[in-house]
Design an enzyme around this catalytic site. Sequence first.
Site, PDB file in Angstrom:
ATOM      1  CG  HIS A  70      -9.223   0.560  -0.658  1.00  0.00           C
ATOM      2  ND1 HIS A  70      -8.635   0.307   0.567  1.00  0.00           N
ATOM      3  CD2 HIS A  70     -10.564   0.577  -0.433  1.00  0.00           C
ATOM      4  CE1 HIS A  70      -9.583   0.187   1.485  1.00  0.00           C
ATOM      5  NE2 HIS A  70     -10.751   0.348   0.904  1.00  0.00           N
ATOM      6  N   GLY A  84       1.031  -2.029   4.327  1.00  0.00           N
ATOM      7  CA  GLY A  84       1.633  -0.709   4.174  1.00  0.00           C
ATOM      8  C   GLY A  84       2.776  -0.475   5.126  1.00  0.00           C
ATOM      9  CB  SER A  85       2.886   0.792   8.610  1.00  0.00           C
ATOM     10  OG  SER A  85       1.942  -0.125   9.094  1.00  0.00           O
ATOM     11  N   GLY A  98      -1.046   1.710   9.798  1.00  0.00           N
ATOM     12  CA  GLY A  98      -0.416   1.475  11.103  1.00  0.00           C
ATOM     13  C   GLY A  98      -1.353   1.078  12.226  1.00  0.00           C
ATOM     14  CG  MET A 136     -11.301   3.572   1.931  1.00  0.00           C
ATOM     15  SD  MET A 136      -9.789   3.536   2.896  1.00  0.00           S
ATOM     16  CE  MET A 136      -8.589   3.555   1.570  1.00  0.00           C
ATOM     17  CG  ASP A 180      -5.077   2.713   0.951  1.00  0.00           C
ATOM     18  OD1 ASP A 180      -6.016   1.923   0.790  1.00  0.00           O
ATOM     19  OD2 ASP A 180      -3.962   2.376   1.396  1.00  0.00           O
ATOM     20  CG  MET A 185     -11.783  -2.420   4.801  1.00  0.00           C
ATOM     21  SD  MET A 185     -10.196  -2.051   4.026  1.00  0.00           S
ATOM     22  CE  MET A 185      -9.332  -1.183   5.343  1.00  0.00           C
ATOM     23  CG  ASP A 193      -6.215  -2.643   3.001  1.00  0.00           C
ATOM     24  OD1 ASP A 193      -5.118  -2.435   3.540  1.00  0.00           O
ATOM     25  OD2 ASP A 193      -6.836  -1.761   2.358  1.00  0.00           O
ATOM     26  N   GLY A 194      -5.084  -4.137   6.099  1.00  0.00           N
ATOM     27  CA  GLY A 194      -5.029  -3.466   7.391  1.00  0.00           C
ATOM     28  C   GLY A 194      -4.307  -4.294   8.438  1.00  0.00           C
ATOM     29  N   GLY A 195      -3.195  -3.759   8.927  1.00  0.00           N
ATOM     30  CA  GLY A 195      -2.474  -4.431  10.021  1.00  0.00           C
ATOM     31  C   GLY A 195      -1.794  -5.724   9.622  1.00  0.00           C
ATOM     32  CB  SER A 204      -0.898   0.015   1.239  1.00  0.00           C
ATOM     33  OG  SER A 204      -1.407   1.322   1.403  1.00  0.00           O
ATOM     34  CG  HIS A 210      -3.932  -1.222  -1.784  1.00  0.00           C
ATOM     35  ND1 HIS A 210      -5.064  -1.947  -2.108  1.00  0.00           N
ATOM     36  CD2 HIS A 210      -4.285  -0.446  -0.734  1.00  0.00           C
ATOM     37  CE1 HIS A 210      -6.047  -1.628  -1.287  1.00  0.00           C
ATOM     38  NE2 HIS A 210      -5.607  -0.713  -0.441  1.00  0.00           N
ATOM     39  CG  PHE A 269      -5.763   7.110  10.052  1.00  0.00           C
ATOM     40  CD1 PHE A 269      -5.088   8.293   9.784  1.00  0.00           C
ATOM     41  CD2 PHE A 269      -7.106   7.167  10.402  1.00  0.00           C
ATOM     42  CE1 PHE A 269      -5.736   9.522   9.879  1.00  0.00           C
ATOM     43  CE2 PHE A 269      -7.769   8.387  10.493  1.00  0.00           C
ATOM     44  CZ  PHE A 269      -7.083   9.571  10.234  1.00  0.00           C
ATOM     45  CG  MET A 324      -8.339   7.421   2.466  1.00  0.00           C
ATOM     46  SD  MET A 324      -7.633   7.344   4.110  1.00  0.00           S
ATOM     47  CE  MET A 324      -6.653   5.848   3.976  1.00  0.00           C
TER      48      MET A 324
END
Length: 214
Positions: free
Chosen positions: A67, A196-197, A146, A69, A36, A138, A174-176, A10, A34, A144, A38
């Site tokens: 993606h 991502g992070s 992280g 959002m 994002d 998700m 997606d996420g974490g 991401s 990816h 956000f 927003m």
Amino acid sequence: MEKDIQIIPSLLSIDIKNLKKSISSIPSYIKILHLDVMDGHFVDNITFGPHFVKVVRELTSRELDCHLMIEEPDRYYDRFIDAGATHISFHIETTKDTFSLIKKIKKRKVKVGIVLNPETEVDRIVPYLDHIDYVLVMSVHPGFAGQKFLNYTLRKVKRLKDLRGKREYFIQIDGGINDKTGKKAIKAGAQWLVSGSYIFKGDIKKNVERILNG
Ligand code: DX5
Ligand code: ZN
């Protein structure tokens, strides 16, 4: 290891000051990036629009997964495809006429995905499963990078895997996502892992390998 597993970086966490260099340090076997998008309405953050997607398009020939959002994806999807998106996903929570939007996106010959927020149930999208290329579950509340992975979302990944039968949709999460949560997601049935992070902190290549090898 399932052969369809793909790690999808991401760009929300990429070093934007050195965008060109950072994109070139992503391993060549990574096929999809990816992005994002927003809008400050659907989520409490604002990122970028089609212009940034176009800049990335000029820097890489990889597939670009946007993606969205945003409220009113129907109004904006076209501009992201014009900018170079090869995949468009929109949130089921934002659409009124979902079938019509799927049809319009497919007409542009790009892949179409539907996204579920952590609290949105799979039942809500069952009618569309025959008509889409991927479902994005998700695993954090969107907005956000992280954030901590929400374990309870894995049951939706399992349900989507069980529901698939002869259908061909991919399951994206997606996420974490990191080496530990990635392993759990793969076990539950996720095939496309957005991260991502975790990926962009330190050695990108090693981090991708750590997710793949758990
Ligand atoms: C969150 C975004 C994610 C985010 C993932 O709203 O949809 O794609 O960039 O970032 P990490 O991997 O840090 O959770
Ligand atoms: Zn995302």
